[in-house]
Design a protein around this motif. Structure first.
Motif, PDB file in Angstrom:
ATOM      1  N   ILE A 154       0.612  -0.773   0.545  1.00 14.40           N
ATOM      2  CA  ILE A 154       0.237  -0.202   0.149  1.00 14.40           C
ATOM      3  C   ILE A 154       0.890   1.223  -0.092  1.00 14.40           C
ATOM      4  O   ILE A 154       1.935   1.304   0.746  1.00 14.40           O
ATOM      5  N   ASN A 155       0.918   2.319  -1.051  1.00 13.02           N
ATOM      6  CA  ASN A 155       0.903   3.817  -0.994  1.00 13.02           C
ATOM      7  C   ASN A 155      -0.116   4.798  -0.313  1.00 13.02           C
ATOM      8  O   ASN A 155      -0.695   5.197  -0.507  1.00 13.02           O
ATOM      9  N   PRO A 156      -0.172   4.004   1.208  1.00 13.75           N
ATOM     10  CA  PRO A 156      -1.863   5.263   1.326  1.00 13.75           C
ATOM     11  C   PRO A 156      -1.402   6.759   0.938  1.00 13.75           C
ATOM     12  O   PRO A 156      -2.904   7.323   1.459  1.00 13.75           O
ATOM     13  N   ALA A 157      -0.523   7.502   0.175  1.00 13.93           N
ATOM     14  CA  ALA A 157      -0.003   9.195   0.299  1.00 13.93           C
ATOM     15  C   ALA A 157      -0.537   9.304   1.013  1.00 13.93           C
ATOM     16  O   ALA A 157      -0.202   9.397   2.591  1.00 13.93           O
ATOM     17  N   ALA A 158      -1.842  10.944   1.489  1.00 14.72           N
ATOM     18  CA  ALA A 158      -1.101  11.714   2.428  1.00 14.72           C
ATOM     19  C   ALA A 158      -2.437  10.725   3.693  1.00 14.72           C
ATOM     20  O   ALA A 158      -2.073  10.850   4.812  1.00 14.72           O
ATOM     21  N   TYR A 159      -2.810   9.172   3.349  1.00 18.62           N
ATOM     22  CA  TYR A 159      -3.297   9.741   4.673  1.00 18.62           C
ATOM     23  C   TYR A 159      -2.387   8.499   5.143  1.00 18.62           C
ATOM     24  O   TYR A 159      -2.499   8.370   6.590  1.00 18.62           O
ATOM     25  N   THR A 160      -1.256   8.032   4.919  1.00 15.21           N
ATOM     26  CA  THR A 160      -0.339   7.717   5.849  1.00 15.21           C
ATOM     27  C   THR A 160       0.015   8.683   7.043  1.00 15.21           C
ATOM     28  O   THR A 160       0.197   7.642   7.797  1.00 15.21           O
ATOM     29  N   HIS A 161      -0.405   9.644   6.666  1.00 12.04           N
ATOM     30  CA  HIS A 161      -0.203  10.366   7.961  1.00 12.04           C
ATOM     31  C   HIS A 161      -1.094  11.378   8.694  1.00 12.04           C
ATOM     32  O   HIS A 161      -0.740  11.702   9.662  1.00 12.04           O
ATOM     33  N   THR A 162      -2.608  10.674   8.357  1.00 13.69           N
ATOM     34  CA  THR A 162      -3.750  11.117   9.144  1.00 13.69           C
ATOM     35  C   THR A 162      -4.555   9.857   9.628  1.00 13.69           C
ATOM     36  O   THR A 162      -5.495  10.498  10.677  1.00 13.69           O
ATOM     37  N   SER A 163      -4.362   9.065   9.012  1.00 12.82           N
ATOM     38  CA  SER A 163      -5.501   7.353   9.082  1.00 12.82           C
ATOM     39  C   SER A 163      -5.444   6.889   9.715  1.00 12.82           C
ATOM     40  O   SER A 163      -4.736   5.970   9.858  1.00 12.82           O
ATOM     41  N   ILE A 164      -6.070   6.730  11.696  1.00 10.51           N
ATOM     42  CA  ILE A 164      -5.922   5.746  12.196  1.00 10.51           C
ATOM     43  C   ILE A 164      -6.894   4.935  11.430  1.00 10.51           C
ATOM     44  O   ILE A 164      -6.345   3.116  12.193  1.00 10.51           O
TER      45      ILE A 164
ATOM     46  N   ASN B  72      11.162   9.829  -0.511  1.00 10.22           N
ATOM     47  CA  ASN B  72      11.677   9.888   0.401  1.00 10.22           C
ATOM     48  C   ASN B  72      10.688  11.388   1.178  1.00 10.22           C
ATOM     49  O   ASN B  72      11.234  11.780   1.308  1.00 10.22           O
ATOM     50  N   VAL B  73      10.064  10.657   2.314  1.00 11.20           N
ATOM     51  CA  VAL B  73       9.162  11.159   3.557  1.00 11.20           C
ATOM     52  C   VAL B  73      10.329  11.974   3.981  1.00 11.20           C
ATOM     53  O   VAL B  73       9.761  12.691   4.722  1.00 11.20           O
ATOM     54  N   HIS B  74      10.857  11.173   4.584  1.00 13.80           N
ATOM     55  CA  HIS B  74      11.678  11.626   5.298  1.00 13.80           C
ATOM     56  C   HIS B  74      12.911  13.114   5.109  1.00 13.80           C
ATOM     57  O   HIS B  74      13.443  13.885   6.494  1.00 13.80           O
ATOM     58  N   ALA B  75      12.759  13.351   3.982  1.00 19.94           N
ATOM     59  CA  ALA B  75      13.479  14.528   3.732  1.00 19.94           C
ATOM     60  C   ALA B  75      13.079  15.355   3.131  1.00 19.94           C
ATOM     61  O   ALA B  75      13.445  16.753   2.939  1.00 19.94           O
ATOM     62  N   ARG B  76      11.139  15.525   3.158  1.00 18.77           N
ATOM     63  CA  ARG B  76      10.034  15.990   2.622  1.00 18.77           C
ATOM     64  C   ARG B  76       9.434  16.949   4.172  1.00 18.77           C
ATOM     65  O   ARG B  76      10.685  17.323   5.517  1.00 18.77           O
ATOM     66  N   GLU B  77       8.856  17.943   4.036  1.00 20.80           N
ATOM     67  CA  GLU B  77       8.410  18.780   5.411  1.00 20.80           C
ATOM     68  C   GLU B  77       8.358  17.640   6.358  1.00 20.80           C
ATOM     69  O   GLU B  77       7.402  16.305   6.386  1.00 20.80           O
ATOM     70  N   ALA B  78       7.720  18.278   7.758  1.00 21.87           N
ATOM     71  CA  ALA B  78       8.075  17.101   8.407  1.00 21.87           C
ATOM     72  C   ALA B  78       6.707  16.017   9.079  1.00 21.87           C
ATOM     73  O   ALA B  78       6.400  15.729   9.616  1.00 21.87           O
ATOM     74  N   PHE B  79       4.949  17.264   8.340  1.00 18.19           N
ATOM     75  CA  PHE B  79       4.065  16.386   8.473  1.00 18.19           C
ATOM     76  C   PHE B  79       4.706  15.094   7.542  1.00 18.19           C
ATOM     77  O   PHE B  79       3.483  14.446   8.263  1.00 18.19           O
ATOM     78  N   ARG B  80       5.029  14.632   7.007  1.00 16.50           N
ATOM     79  CA  ARG B  80       5.145  13.907   6.460  1.00 16.50           C
ATOM     80  C   ARG B  80       5.817  12.648   7.277  1.00 16.50           C
ATOM     81  O   ARG B  80       5.979  11.277   6.293  1.00 16.50           O
ATOM     82  N   HIS B  81       7.301  13.009   8.263  1.00 17.94           N
ATOM     83  CA  HIS B  81       7.368  12.096   8.949  1.00 17.94           C
ATOM     84  C   HIS B  81       7.119  11.214   9.677  1.00 17.94           C
ATOM     85  O   HIS B  81       7.328  10.225  10.279  1.00 17.94           O
ATOM     86  N   HIS B  82       5.799  11.292  10.038  1.00 12.64           N
ATOM     87  CA  HIS B  82       5.253  10.259  10.824  1.00 12.64           C
ATOM     88  C   HIS B  82       4.075   9.098  10.276  1.00 12.64           C
ATOM     89  O   HIS B  82       3.252   9.953   8.974  1.00 12.64           O
TER      90      HIS B  82
END
Ligand code: CA2
Length: 145
Positions: free
Chosen positions: A74-84, A104-114
């Protein structure tokens, strides 16, 4: 008959190859699907491939995969960072889950790190472009062998 692998894609991934090529590359979602099918075929696996911009639709496919699939990529895209809700559905699937990110989400904005998905995934791959999907399918084939 072996069970298929579900390859699920979250919101806006239908735009792949059409916008932001500097981040996501030039390949389209159709190219991702072809790569997944070719990779899975090498291991005798079929692919059920979906993309949705709606969280409930992704959750429906995860429920469907339970008992019928050999695993979920799965590539959950933006739901990665929001979806319980995706976290809960993937956990309840009792399937091996692999999380893929093209960038590489870890090299991007902080909200993509979680990621809410990583704790319920066996493996996570980020920054390998669309090759990450092929790597995830190869690893799934190893894990279920
Ligand atoms: O790197 C990835 O694969 C992401 O999952 C992609 C998501 C993003 O929200 C994650 O943080 C990382 C975004 C998918 C949207 O894809 C687009 C593709 C082309 C143009 C615009 C968006």
């Amino acid at each position: 008959m072996s069970k298929p692998v579900y390859v699920l894609n979250g919101p806006n991934l239908n735009l792949l190859g059409l916008r932001e090529p500097e981040i996501y590359g030039r390949e389209t979602l159709a190219d991702v699907e072809a790569l997944c099918r070719a990779t899975a075929k090498d291991f005798g696996l079929d692919v059920i491939f979906h993309q949705s911009n709606a969280e409930h639709e992704l959750i429906g496919w995860i429920h469907e995969a339970r008992g019928t699939a050999c695993g979920i990529v799965i590539n959950p895209a933006a739901y990665t960072h929001t979806s319980i809700a995706l976290h809960d559905a993937l956990k309840a699937s009792d399937l091996p889950v692999f999380e893929v990110h093209i960038s590489n989400v870890h090299a991007r904005e902080a909200f993509r790190h979680h990621s809410y998905v990583s704790p319920v995934a066996i493996g996570v791959i980020a920054g390998f472009g669309i090759s990450g999907y092929a790597a995830a399918i190869r690893r799934l084939a190893e894990v279920i062998r």
